[in-house]
Design a protein around this motif. Structure first.
Motif, mmCIF file in Angstrom:
data_model
loop_
_atom_site.group_PDB
_atom_site.id
_atom_site.type_symbol
_atom_site.label_atom_id
_atom_site.label_comp_id
_atom_site.label_asym_id
_atom_site.label_seq_id
_atom_site.Cartn_x
_atom_site.Cartn_y
_atom_site.Cartn_z
ATOM 1 N N MET A 1 9.450 21.786 -68.607
ATOM 2 C CA MET A 1 8.804 20.683 -69.057
ATOM 3 C C MET A 1 7.598 21.193 -69.774
ATOM 4 S SD MET A 1 8.249 17.068 -67.538
ATOM 5 C CE MET A 1 7.332 15.842 -68.681
ATOM 6 N N LEU A 2 6.814 22.011 -68.928
ATOM 7 C CA LEU A 2 5.752 22.364 -69.353
ATOM 8 C C LEU A 2 5.717 23.486 -70.769
ATOM 9 C CD1 LEU A 2 2.568 22.980 -69.114
ATOM 10 C CD2 LEU A 2 3.351 24.913 -67.600
ATOM 11 N N ALA A 3 6.844 24.258 -70.897
ATOM 12 C CA ALA A 3 6.761 25.087 -71.843
ATOM 13 C C ALA A 3 7.361 24.153 -73.237
ATOM 14 C CB ALA A 3 8.047 26.214 -71.580
ATOM 15 N N ALA A 4 8.005 23.186 -73.004
ATOM 16 C CA ALA A 4 8.669 22.134 -73.930
ATOM 17 C C ALA A 4 7.355 21.278 -74.494
ATOM 18 C CB ALA A 4 9.714 21.211 -73.647
ATOM 19 N N LEU A 5 6.752 20.879 -73.565
ATOM 20 C CA LEU A 5 5.424 20.261 -73.978
ATOM 21 C C LEU A 5 4.343 20.871 -74.834
ATOM 22 C CD1 LEU A 5 4.960 17.601 -71.093
ATOM 23 C CD2 LEU A 5 5.891 17.186 -73.197
ATOM 24 N N GLY A 7 5.080 23.852 -76.166
ATOM 25 C CA GLY A 7 5.515 24.697 -77.452
ATOM 26 C C GLY A 7 5.480 26.102 -77.200
ATOM 27 N N TYR A 8 5.386 26.829 -75.913
ATOM 28 C CA TYR A 8 5.556 28.110 -75.623
ATOM 29 C C TYR A 8 7.166 28.414 -75.318
ATOM 30 C CZ TYR A 8 0.468 27.653 -75.292
ATOM 31 O OH TYR A 8 -0.719 27.716 -75.569
ATOM 32 N N ALA A 9 7.393 29.700 -75.443
ATOM 33 C CA ALA A 9 8.702 30.344 -75.008
ATOM 34 C C ALA A 9 8.637 30.129 -73.523
ATOM 35 C CB ALA A 9 8.557 31.796 -75.533
ATOM 36 N N GLN A 10 9.735 30.204 -72.780
ATOM 37 C CA GLN A 10 10.036 29.991 -71.633
ATOM 38 C C GLN A 10 11.074 31.044 -70.996
ATOM 39 O OE1 GLN A 10 11.600 25.958 -70.340
ATOM 40 N NE2 GLN A 10 12.189 26.861 -68.408
ATOM 41 N N GLY A 11 10.603 31.648 -69.942
ATOM 42 C CA GLY A 11 11.405 32.708 -69.060
ATOM 43 C C GLY A 11 11.651 32.128 -67.864
ATOM 44 N N THR A 12 12.701 31.884 -66.955
ATOM 45 C CA THR A 12 12.834 31.263 -65.971
ATOM 46 C C THR A 12 13.393 32.238 -64.655
ATOM 47 O OG1 THR A 12 15.116 30.204 -66.388
ATOM 48 C CG2 THR A 12 12.931 29.052 -66.611
ATOM 49 N N PHE A 13 13.292 32.360 -63.579
ATOM 50 C CA PHE A 13 13.810 32.724 -62.447
ATOM 51 C C PHE A 13 13.565 34.343 -62.561
ATOM 52 C CE2 PHE A 13 16.323 28.957 -62.607
ATOM 53 C CZ PHE A 13 15.723 28.255 -61.646
ATOM 54 N N ALA A 14 12.438 34.809 -62.973
ATOM 55 C CA ALA A 14 12.316 36.331 -63.282
ATOM 56 C C ALA A 14 12.363 37.087 -62.141
ATOM 57 C CB ALA A 14 10.908 36.444 -64.138
ATOM 58 N N SER A 15 12.977 38.031 -62.051
ATOM 59 C CA SER A 15 12.920 39.088 -60.926
ATOM 60 C C SER A 15 12.080 40.353 -61.253
ATOM 61 C CB SER A 15 14.432 39.516 -60.229
ATOM 62 O OG SER A 15 15.204 40.055 -61.829
ATOM 63 N N GLU A 16 11.855 40.654 -62.783
ATOM 64 C CA GLU A 16 11.126 41.476 -63.139
ATOM 65 C C GLU A 16 10.391 41.147 -64.498
ATOM 66 O OE1 GLU A 16 11.820 46.058 -65.068
ATOM 67 O OE2 GLU A 16 13.196 45.213 -63.601
ATOM 68 N N VAL A 17 9.040 41.650 -64.591
ATOM 69 C CA VAL A 17 8.395 41.066 -65.840
ATOM 70 C C VAL A 17 7.756 42.330 -66.079
ATOM 71 C CG1 VAL A 17 6.507 39.582 -66.688
ATOM 72 C CG2 VAL A 17 7.835 38.622 -64.920
ATOM 73 N N ALA A 18 7.571 42.604 -67.663
ATOM 74 C CA ALA A 18 6.786 43.683 -68.262
ATOM 75 C C ALA A 18 6.431 43.435 -69.515
ATOM 76 C CB ALA A 18 7.785 44.817 -68.584
ATOM 77 N N VAL A 19 4.723 43.346 -69.538
ATOM 78 C CA VAL A 19 4.189 42.972 -70.746
ATOM 79 C C VAL A 19 4.109 44.089 -71.558
ATOM 80 C CG1 VAL A 19 1.923 42.038 -71.532
ATOM 81 C CG2 VAL A 19 2.755 41.376 -69.282
ATOM 82 N N GLU A 20 4.647 43.924 -72.905
ATOM 83 C CA GLU A 20 4.592 44.981 -73.781
ATOM 84 C C GLU A 20 3.693 44.575 -75.289
ATOM 85 O OE1 GLU A 20 8.718 45.833 -74.318
ATOM 86 O OE2 GLU A 20 8.527 46.864 -72.462
ATOM 87 N N GLY A 21 2.543 44.732 -75.495
ATOM 88 C CA GLY A 21 1.758 44.284 -76.413
ATOM 89 C C GLY A 21 1.643 42.618 -76.538
ATOM 90 N N ASP A 22 2.282 42.049 -77.655
ATOM 91 C CA ASP A 22 2.265 40.742 -77.756
ATOM 92 C C ASP A 22 3.496 40.022 -77.289
ATOM 93 O OD1 ASP A 22 3.755 41.608 -79.762
ATOM 94 O OD2 ASP A 22 3.019 40.205 -81.249
ATOM 95 N N SER A 23 4.392 40.792 -76.452
ATOM 96 C CA SER A 23 5.504 40.181 -76.009
ATOM 97 C C SER A 23 5.777 40.435 -74.640
ATOM 98 C CB SER A 23 6.843 40.615 -76.754
ATOM 99 O OG SER A 23 6.996 42.149 -76.587
ATOM 100 N N ALA A 43 3.615 32.577 -73.257
ATOM 101 C CA ALA A 43 4.970 32.141 -72.852
ATOM 102 C C ALA A 43 4.680 31.641 -71.260
ATOM 103 C CB ALA A 43 5.988 33.294 -72.803
ATOM 104 N N ILE A 44 5.663 30.554 -71.139
ATOM 105 C CA ILE A 44 5.706 30.331 -69.566
ATOM 106 C C ILE A 44 6.695 30.829 -68.867
ATOM 107 C CG2 ILE A 44 6.117 28.266 -67.991
ATOM 108 C CD1 ILE A 44 3.675 27.976 -70.047
ATOM 109 N N VAL A 45 6.348 31.606 -67.608
ATOM 110 C CA VAL A 45 7.409 32.445 -66.724
ATOM 111 C C VAL A 45 7.353 31.870 -65.423
ATOM 112 C CG1 VAL A 45 7.912 34.586 -66.164
ATOM 113 C CG2 VAL A 45 6.973 34.596 -68.374
ATOM 114 N N THR A 46 8.711 31.671 -65.098
ATOM 115 C CA THR A 46 8.646 31.180 -63.606
ATOM 116 C C THR A 46 9.465 32.398 -62.838
ATOM 117 O OG1 THR A 46 10.849 30.070 -63.905
ATOM 118 C CG2 THR A 46 8.890 28.837 -64.088
ATOM 119 N N THR A 47 9.094 32.656 -61.691
ATOM 120 C CA THR A 47 9.381 33.782 -60.980
ATOM 121 C C THR A 47 10.427 33.410 -59.772
ATOM 122 O OG1 THR A 47 7.658 33.825 -59.268
ATOM 123 C CG2 THR A 47 7.347 35.006 -61.292
#
Length: 120
Positions: A1-5, A7-23, A43-47
């Motif tokens: 809901m937070l991502a929708a409100l 206007g950010y991208a959303q990634g849910t249930f992350a088991s691995e997160v890698a930041v590469e520049g602007d993505s 972006a909004i990421v839940t883990t």
């Protein structure tokens, strides 16, 4: 809901997160294996629990933490408003249900479902 409100991208249930520049690349477990999605930042990421291995505090560190001062801040100190942005327009009771009927046999039930309700 937070991502929708927001206007950010959303990634849910992350088991691995890698930041590469602007993505950010988010890997998550799905029924068929692993799925990796690339999201533009912000972006909004839940883990998921598998993201990190938890560390447990030792007894000496717990005792040290009890002695440290705890800083308490108010939302106003941080420039955050706690006023509600939701307003209730109208509250009404749901429509009353009509009374049901009792049938004496399965044949009568099937007949009513077929001819009156037209569901079978």
């Amino acid at each position: 809901m937070l991502a929708a409100l927001s206007g950010y991208a959303q990634g849910t249930f992350a088991s691995e997160v890698a930041v590469e520049g602007d993505s950010v690349k988010v890997t998550r477990e799905i029924d068929g294996g692993l799925q990796t999605v690339a999201l533009k930042l912000p972006a909004i990421v839940t883990t998921d629990l598998r993201l990190n291995e938890p560390r447990y505090a030792s007894l000496p560190n717990i005792m040290k933490a009890k002695k440290k001062p705890l800083e308490t801040l108010k939302p106003e100190d941080l420039g955050v408003s706690t006023a509600s942005t939701v307003s209730t327009l109208k509250v009404e009771a749901p429509a009353a249900r009509s009374a049901g009927i009792k049938v004496k046999s399965v044949d009568e039930l099937v007949d009513k479902l077929k001819n009156e309700a037209k569901v079978i």
